[in-house]
Design an enzyme around this catalytic site. Structure first.
Site, mmCIF file in Angstrom:
data_model
loop_
_atom_site.group_PDB
_atom_site.id
_atom_site.type_symbol
_atom_site.label_atom_id
_atom_site.label_comp_id
_atom_site.label_asym_id
_atom_site.label_seq_id
_atom_site.Cartn_x
_atom_site.Cartn_y
_atom_site.Cartn_z
ATOM 1 N N ALA A 1 0.813 -1.217 0.000
ATOM 2 C CA ALA A 1 0.000 0.000 0.000
ATOM 3 C C ALA A 1 0.848 1.270 0.000
ATOM 4 O O ALA A 1 0.490 2.265 -0.631
ATOM 5 C CB ALA A 1 -0.906 -0.012 1.215
ATOM 6 N N CYS B 1 -6.667 0.009 14.030
ATOM 7 C CA CYS B 1 -7.122 -0.996 14.998
ATOM 8 C C CYS B 1 -6.047 -1.261 16.049
ATOM 9 O O CYS B 1 -6.114 -2.253 16.765
ATOM 10 C CB CYS B 1 -7.533 -2.273 14.284
ATOM 11 S SG CYS B 1 -6.228 -3.000 13.308
HETATM 12 N N1 SAH Z 1 -10.411 -3.929 5.256
HETATM 13 C C1 SAH Z 1 -10.458 -5.332 5.589
HETATM 14 C C2 SAH Z 1 -9.534 -5.713 6.724
HETATM 15 C C3 SAH Z 1 -8.104 -5.305 6.546
HETATM 16 S S1 SAH Z 1 -6.990 -6.216 7.525
HETATM 17 C C4 SAH Z 1 -11.881 -5.760 5.888
HETATM 18 O O1 SAH Z 1 -12.777 -4.915 5.894
HETATM 19 O O2 SAH Z 1 -12.101 -6.943 6.108
HETATM 20 C C5 SAH Z 1 -5.473 -5.598 6.975
HETATM 21 C C6 SAH Z 1 -5.036 -6.079 5.604
HETATM 22 O O3 SAH Z 1 -3.853 -5.386 5.244
HETATM 23 C C7 SAH Z 1 -4.664 -7.556 5.519
HETATM 24 O O4 SAH Z 1 -5.447 -8.179 4.535
HETATM 25 C C8 SAH Z 1 -3.182 -7.577 5.099
HETATM 26 O O5 SAH Z 1 -2.897 -8.593 4.157
HETATM 27 C C9 SAH Z 1 -3.018 -6.228 4.470
HETATM 28 N N2 SAH Z 1 -1.676 -5.631 4.501
HETATM 29 C C10 SAH Z 1 -0.788 -5.622 5.514
HETATM 30 N N3 SAH Z 1 0.303 -4.859 5.186
HETATM 31 C C11 SAH Z 1 0.078 -4.380 3.954
HETATM 32 C C12 SAH Z 1 0.809 -3.513 3.066
HETATM 33 N N4 SAH Z 1 1.987 -2.991 3.428
HETATM 34 N N5 SAH Z 1 0.273 -3.223 1.876
HETATM 35 C C13 SAH Z 1 -0.932 -3.732 1.495
HETATM 36 N N6 SAH Z 1 -1.659 -4.543 2.281
HETATM 37 C C14 SAH Z 1 -1.179 -4.860 3.494
#
Ligand code: SAH
Length: 392
Positions: free
Chosen positions: A273, A333
């Site tokens: 991200a 969170c």
């Molecule tokens: N929005 C989701 C929950 C997100 S949980 C819902 O509503 O269910 C956080 C997510 O971030 C996880 O799926 C994980 O794989 C992802 N993640 C963790 N680090 C990341 C990064 N650096 N770039 C992109 N995604 C990432």
């Protein structure tokens, strides 16, 4: 007789309803104590104030189960779980919900999630794990579920001296379950999904997209299995770009898009991200709505500074690619990032991005993850919804 005597002054917080006693709050331990034992808690003037379980391997030495001199047995757990369930029946759609949220339901260390007729449990501490069999029996009795699954593959268990394990406890069932959330169908993988398989705590925040996303181009960052994206499309979004770094999560997200008939309106990108947001800004890409729902960047107090830099960076970059008058839905969170700190980070990001933020609403975790005043740690999910404006 196993007893813990508190230092002077500590009893106030316990009497006010906090369930945790730290190692440095104890003056004496009497009797032969094994990790996980139930102990009685006395204040410095030798008055009984509660009963809980102890673990000398944890900084949170004792977690309180009751403030009465009652037996911790089957009836105790049955009564507590029924109370938790009765509350859910009043405040949420109980087809799928969190049935027990640990300390917030006066059952420290215990998590129970219900996905349709399957229950998923976590016993995160040694003290509660000792009662696992009884708890499972009681759950079976109250809910008569088609299956019960244990997701105890959690690193914190090792600090407690427990192994990481997962698997079915009752029933022979497909660990992929379709749930219904705000009229959206979601496939939950209770075996390999994150945590207990799905983030039920965002249910009400996903619903809050209604109105804001009609006709919008939406960017859903940290999309996991696509729940925010699916809600956006349900509420009229024109297109959604959903981003996550996990291939497994995106595969399930694709199945979910198909399940709801949205495959033609959603694109999935497997990427970090931080890189993606930076590149989108460079490339001049823009969106009407951006959703940021990252994992907990601050896993402990120690890495708070780094975590805050992370939150600031993604928020700043998101604000820069939101069209004038568009919306930012931004979440954290991390329990260690308090409400005040989180709001400060957002404010500071908006200053650096040269934007004005207009608060639409500020939200928390869903009602089946209750927050207690007497236990501030229970407030962990923050979700700010802002309109992002150019300076006029
Ligand atoms: N929005 C989701 C929950 C997100 S949980 C819902 O509503 O269910 C956080 C997510 O971030 C996880 O799926 C994980 O794989 C992802 N993640 C963790 N680090 C990341 C990064 N650096 N770039 C992109 N995604 C990432």
């Amino acid at each position: 007789m196993k007893r813990v005597i508190l230092k002077k002054g500590v009893h106030t917080k316990i009497v006010r309803g906090n369930p945790w006693i730290y190692d440095n709050e104890i003056s004496k331990v009497l009797g032969e104590i094994n990790p996980g034992d139930v102990v009685d808690i006395y204040d410095s003037s030798n008055s009984f104030i509660g009963r809980g379980y102890i673990n000398p391997n944890s900084k949170i030495r004792v977690r309180i189960l009751t403030r009465k001199e009652e037996e911790i047995n089957r009836d105790f757990f049955r009564e507590r779980i029924i109370r938790a369930w009765e509350y859910r029946k009043k405040v949420v759609d109980t087809s799928s919900c969190r049935v027990v949220f640990a300390e917030s339901d006066f059952l420290p260390g215990l998590i129970v999630d219900k996905f349709e007729d399957i229950l998923v449990i976590q016993t995160l501490t040694l003290g509660i794990d000792r009662f696992k069999e009884i708890i499972v029996e009681v759950l079976d009795e109250i809910f008569n579920p088609r299956g019960i699954y244990e997701r105890n593959d959690v690193p914190v268990r090792e600090i407690e001296g427990l192994p990481q394990i997962k698997g079915p406890i009752k029933g022979d069932f497909d660990p992929k379950v379709i749930i219904n959330e705000n009229e959206v169908k979601i496939l939950v993988d209770i075996e390999d999904g994150q945590k207990t398989g799905y983030f039920l705590d965002q249910r009400e925040n996903r619903r809050a997209l209604k109105g804001l996303v009609d006709g919008a181009e939406v960017l859903d960052v940290f999309c996991y299995t696509g729940s925010f994206s699916l809600h956006a499309l349900k509420y009229g979004a024109k297109r959604v770009l959903a981003v996550d770094s996990s291939k497994i999560a995106l595969e399930l997200a694709k199945e979910n898009a198909k399940l709801n008939g949205f495959l033609d309106k959603i694109e999935f990108v497997e990427e970090n991200a931080f890189h993606l947001l930076k590149n989108f800004h460079k490339e001049g890409r823009s969106f009407d709505v951006v959703i940021l729902d990252p994992p907990a960047f601050a896993k402990s107090q120690r890495n708070l500074d780094n975590a805050l830099r992370g939150y600031k960076e993604i928020n700043l970059r998101a604000m820069k690619i939101i069209k004038d008058g568009g919306f930012l839905i931004t979440c954290s969170c991390s329990q260690h990032v308090t409400l005040e700190i989180f709001q400060k980070v957002i404010e500071s990001a908006s200053y650096d991005a040269n934007k004005i933020l207009r608060l639409v609403e500020f939200r928390y975790q869903a009602k089946d993850h209750p927050i207690l005043f007497s236990y501030p740690e229970s407030l962990y999910l923050k979700c700010g919804i802002y309109q992002v404006l150019k300076k006029l």
